[in-house]
Structures are given as structure tokens and as C-alpha cells.
Design an enzyme around this catalytic site. Sequence first.
Site, PDB file in Angstrom:
ATOM      1  N   THR A   1       2.394 -11.977  -9.017  1.00 54.27           N
ATOM      2  CA  THR A   1       1.433 -11.395  -8.196  1.00 54.27           C
ATOM      3  C   THR A   1       0.183 -10.666  -8.856  1.00 54.27           C
ATOM      4  O   THR A   1       0.275 -10.433 -10.091  1.00 54.27           O
ATOM      5  CB  THR A   1       1.769 -10.147  -7.139  1.00 54.27           C
TER       6      THR A   1
ATOM      7  N   ASP B   1       0.739  -1.211  -0.101  1.00 52.39           N
ATOM      8  CA  ASP B   1       0.032   0.199   0.144  1.00 52.39           C
ATOM      9  C   ASP B   1       0.898   1.293   0.051  1.00 52.39           C
ATOM     10  O   ASP B   1       1.813   1.408   0.940  1.00 52.39           O
ATOM     11  CB  ASP B   1      -0.947   0.016   1.343  1.00 52.39           C
TER      12      ASP B   1
END
Length: 278
Positions: free
Chosen positions: A252, A174
Amino acid sequence: MPKRKRAGDASAAAAAAAAAAAAALEPDGGVPKQHQNDKRHYRQRAHANPFSDHALVYPAAPTQFDWDAHYPAFAGSGKTPAFADVGCGFGGLLIALAPLFPDTLMLGMEIRVQVSQYVHDRIVALRSTNPPEPGSTTPGPYQNVSIVRANSMKFMPNYFPKHSLSALFFLFPDPHFKARKHKARIISPTLLAEYAYILRPGGIVYTITDVRDLHDWMRTHLEHFPLFEPVSEQELREEGKGSIVDAVYTSTEEGKKVERNKGDKWLACFRRIEVTRD
């Protein structure tokens, strides 16, 4: 005007979703009825506040954690995880690396309830559909990978003994764009001290992001921390870690999304150095 849902209703909905996921397991093999990559049953916000009080169960010390329950095929071996994926998301890196390093235990850490449940169910499905060869004395595929729901910013030393990890991954974390939120970034001087504690000398920290500002932030903090030194992608490949680097780039969900959008990926890797005391 529609009424806002109460917090209790949201909790009940989350519990019902978890119960539905558990009920979807096949009685004989533990394989979810839905496809293991179907995320519609595991809806979750993109990020969670690490400073919130989450209902987490964590060990008081690494010696009090039951690793055999997470890696039953390695029960009694005394092994603990050597790879840790912090904020593992939907487990893409873990699933990519597990077959490449079958004797290395890997642990994903994810704070979001539904996402961690998805990874758990995904591992259960992969273990069930990839049993070991008949007569084999070695663990079957994906027996070396597991996940815990945990707040890595608070409880990393509760899980990992000193110098136990050889690889630590921070993939597309994040970015916390607002300046007042920078304290919530997963790389900071305080947290780097903990990462240096659990990472063995010679171990590698892998970071990657599609946000240049966050890349500069992580790289700068690692460069200024005395227990880490930068290591280039070429050096890692020459050391035989090319398959790890490739997985960091491509395995990912976030990495694949960046590729689809033709965005940039910024990689920075650092080696844990050994300090000799006089």
C-alpha cells in the site's frame, strides 16, 4: 482577502475533474493517456467523514448487485468476491494480490470520489495492457479485481452474502486520534458483528497500522469479540498465506510511506471461528 469557494463551485470542480479523467481514456483500449500511477489528476483529501451523507448508489441486497459488470471475464460463473479491501486507497493491495490469486475475485471499497476513480482507471489500464494469451480460455490478468465507491461502515451487508468472504483487509485505516472521534474507527463491536456475518468460518481479518494506539484498539476489540480468535503471522505463513502477509506489509501507499520514514508497522490478524449450535 480572497473569497471562499462555494460548495457548488467545489462540486463543479470535482465533476470537471472526473470528466477530464474520462476524456483522457484512449478511444480504442480504454487506457488513460497519463501514466496509470500519476495521481496528480486525482487529488483528494486524505480522509472522508463516514457519517456524512455521501451521494452513493448501493444495492438493496447482495443478490441485486451486478457482479458480471465488474468481472466480465467471470460473467455467468456465479462467483462473488472472496477478498475485500476496506478503504482500499489507491489499490496497492488489490493490484499486488490479483496475479497471485487469479481465480479469486477481489473487491476494493473506497469512499473518496477521486481515489476510487483512480483505482477504477488503474484497473482498466492494467486489463487493457495485459490481455490474455491468444487462444487462452482463462481470464486475463487483473480481470479478478474491481472497486466500488461505498461507505463500508454503513453498507457492507448490502454487497456481501453471509459467509462469502475468506479475507477481509483493514490496512492503515484512519486512526481518528481524538477520543470523540473513536466512534468513527473502522473496528468497533457493532461493525465486528457485520464483519463476522460476511466472513466465512476460517476466514482471516488482516489489520495493520503504524499507530500503536490504533493497533491496540483494533486488537483488543477483536480479542473480546466471541467470533474471532487471534492467529499469528507465523501460523499464517505456515498455512501458505505468506504472500498475503507480505502484501499487507508492503503493497500500500501508506505502508511504503512508513518504510521511507523508517516507522513501525503493527500487524494483528484474527480468524473467524465456527460456532456449533446444540
